[in-house]
Design an enzyme around this catalytic site. Structure first.
Site, PDB file in Angstrom:
ATOM      1  N   ASP A  39       0.814  -1.219   0.000  1.00 59.40           N
ATOM      2  CA  ASP A  39       0.000   0.000   0.000  1.00 59.40           C
ATOM      3  C   ASP A  39       0.847   1.268   0.000  1.00 59.40           C
ATOM      4  OD1 ASP A  39       1.011  -0.069   2.538  1.00 59.40           O
ATOM      5  OD2 ASP A  39      -0.894   0.257   3.575  1.00 59.40           O
ATOM      6  N   GLU A  41       3.282   2.077   2.266  1.00 59.87           N
ATOM      7  CA  GLU A  41       3.907   2.409   3.548  1.00 59.87           C
ATOM      8  C   GLU A  41       5.384   2.019   3.533  1.00 59.87           C
ATOM      9  OE1 GLU A  41       1.938   0.738   6.884  1.00 59.87           O
ATOM     10  OE2 GLU A  41       0.051   1.807   6.541  1.00 59.87           O
ATOM     11  N   GLN A  99       8.684  27.240   0.287  1.00 62.30           N
ATOM     12  CA  GLN A  99       7.526  27.722   1.044  1.00 62.30           C
ATOM     13  C   GLN A  99       7.999  28.161   2.428  1.00 62.30           C
ATOM     14  OE1 GLN A  99       3.955  25.156   0.538  1.00 62.30           O
ATOM     15  NE2 GLN A  99       5.235  23.928  -0.842  1.00 62.30           N
ATOM     16  N   LYS A 196      13.187  40.408 -12.983  1.00 60.65           N
ATOM     17  CA  LYS A 196      12.123  39.585 -13.568  1.00 60.65           C
ATOM     18  C   LYS A 196      10.823  39.810 -12.825  1.00 60.65           C
ATOM     19  CE  LYS A 196      12.578  35.548 -10.629  1.00 60.65           C
ATOM     20  NZ  LYS A 196      12.753  34.104 -10.526  1.00 60.65           N
ATOM     21  N   ASP A 224      22.377  30.243  -9.392  1.00 60.74           N
ATOM     22  CA  ASP A 224      21.167  30.139  -8.583  1.00 60.74           C
ATOM     23  C   ASP A 224      21.357  29.004  -7.594  1.00 60.74           C
ATOM     24  OD1 ASP A 224      18.653  30.810  -7.692  1.00 60.74           O
ATOM     25  OD2 ASP A 224      17.706  30.674  -9.665  1.00 60.74           O
ATOM     26  N   ASP A 228      14.707  24.259 -11.218  1.00 63.07           N
ATOM     27  CA  ASP A 228      13.593  23.313 -11.248  1.00 63.07           C
ATOM     28  C   ASP A 228      13.208  23.030 -12.703  1.00 63.07           C
ATOM     29  OD1 ASP A 228      11.376  21.752 -10.811  1.00 63.07           O
ATOM     30  OD2 ASP A 228      10.366  23.157  -9.485  1.00 63.07           O
ATOM     31  N   ALA A 230      13.771  25.106 -15.061  1.00 62.05           N
ATOM     32  CA  ALA A 230      14.802  25.843 -15.812  1.00 62.05           C
ATOM     33  C   ALA A 230      14.230  27.004 -16.613  1.00 62.05           C
ATOM     34  CB  ALA A 230      15.609  24.912 -16.714  1.00 62.05           C
ATOM     35  N   GLY A 231      12.972  27.353 -16.384  1.00 60.25           N
ATOM     36  CA  GLY A 231      12.391  28.488 -17.093  1.00 60.25           C
ATOM     37  C   GLY A 231      13.102  29.790 -16.780  1.00 60.25           C
TER      38      GLY A 231
END
Length: 322
Positions: A39, A41, A99, A196, A224, A228, A230-231
């Site tokens: 499952d 776990e 975050q 930006k 940087d 992520d 790369a944008g």
């Protein structure tokens, strides 16, 4: 000093880096297994005695982020119940770090939640590299050792001859200016900044607006903490090329490289992307434009210094290259 009571364990996310660290410090990896029930776990088994030992766990919380985070928490619980003297988590890449504050109403501060979870599980110390936001260190009530990858990146570009006034270190946004300035100090170059505006409706996208600084006729090095999709970095590279840069290189500590990242990099003005191995990249993801250098020696030295109760401050040197 004897290392007989020092143990290093690797979980699932970056076993290759753990092996390199193990070889660097001359201590074999501890014996453990991680498996999943049908499952999903997670179950962890420690297959040797760690009673009275100072234990280090190496695990990045990269994709799959939630599974890798749970592995850490479960492993820490197992170690504590097996009477480890202390448990230090070596988390080269600290997931959920983006975050770190409430940018809008009713948002969580997930990087603080992760800190709480690690402490409640029983972690005694955290060793990490280039947090997305340095203030995350303050979310913990345990010691946090925050290593920097910039000296390794600076050493690479120094060996390539990319130093001096003909080179400009560029931050892809205002938030990375301090990081860019540190690299520029190492390479004795000026800096520039990409101004930006990030989209408020689309995740992982941004729009390049303006270049602050003189880059015309210069070789540019973008830096940087993480890449992520790369944008951001690719838009910045294209803007630099259009503004007259003679060559554009990019670098980061954490190569998340999710979604369209590889295509974005391949089709951008970036000539070479230099990344560290805080996140494991399989061979098929190491395209020609990407070169990965190892942080194993730095992490290994930090582990030994922590174990020997010696200062880590020499590892933070930014004013000289190896």
């Amino acid at each position: 000093m004897s290392y007989s009571n020092l143990k290093l364990f690797a979980l699932s996310s970056n076993k290759e880096l753990a092996k390199k660290v193990s070889q660097t410090i001359g201590i074999p990896l501890g014996q453990s297994t991680v498996r999943q029930f049908s499952d999903g776990e997670i179950q962890v088994n420690i297959e040797e005695s760690i009673r009275g030992h100072h234990v280090f766990i190496l695990q990045s919380t990269s994709s799959p982020v939630n599974d890798n985070l749970m592995e850490i928490l479960i492993m820490v619980d197992a170690l504590k119940r097996a009477s480890a003297e202390s448990v230090s988590v070596v988390m080269p890449y600290y997931g959920y770090a983006r975050q770190d504050r409430k940018a809008r109403s009713r948002e969580p501060i997930t990087s603080k939640l992760v800190a709480n979870m690690l402490e409640v599980a029983g972690v005694d110390r955290l060793l990490t590299v280039d947090l997305h936001a340095a203030q995350i260190q303050g979310f913990f009530d345990i010691p946090v050792d925050h290593l920097m990858g910039a000296p390794l990146i600076a050493d690479y570009f120094d060996r390539q001859g990319l130093v001096g006034d003909d080179v400009v270190v560029v931050s892809p946004d205002h938030g990375g200016v301090t990081r860019a300035r540190k690299l520029a100090q190492c390479l004795k170059t000026p800096i520039a900044i990409i101004d930006k505006r990030r989209s408020v409706t689309k995740m992982n996208t941004s729009e390049v607006m303006n270049i602050i600084g003189n880059i015309k006729g210069k070789k540019c090095i973008l830096i940087d903490d993480m890449i992520d999709t790369a944008g951001t970095i690719c838009h910045a590279a294209d803007a630099l090329a259009e503004a007259g840069a003679t060559a554009v290189y990019a670098s980061c500590t954490h190569p998340v490289l999710s979604g369209p990242a590889l295509d974005n990099i391949q089709n951008s003005a970036i000539e070479k992307l230099i990344v560290l191995d805080t996140i494991y990249l399989p061979e098929e993801r190491l395209i020609d434009k990407i070169e990965q250098i190892s942080i194993a020696e730095l992490i290994g030295e930090a582990i030994i210094r922590i174990h020997e109760k010696r200062p880590l401050s020499p590892l933070f040197e930014m004013n000289k290259l190896k």
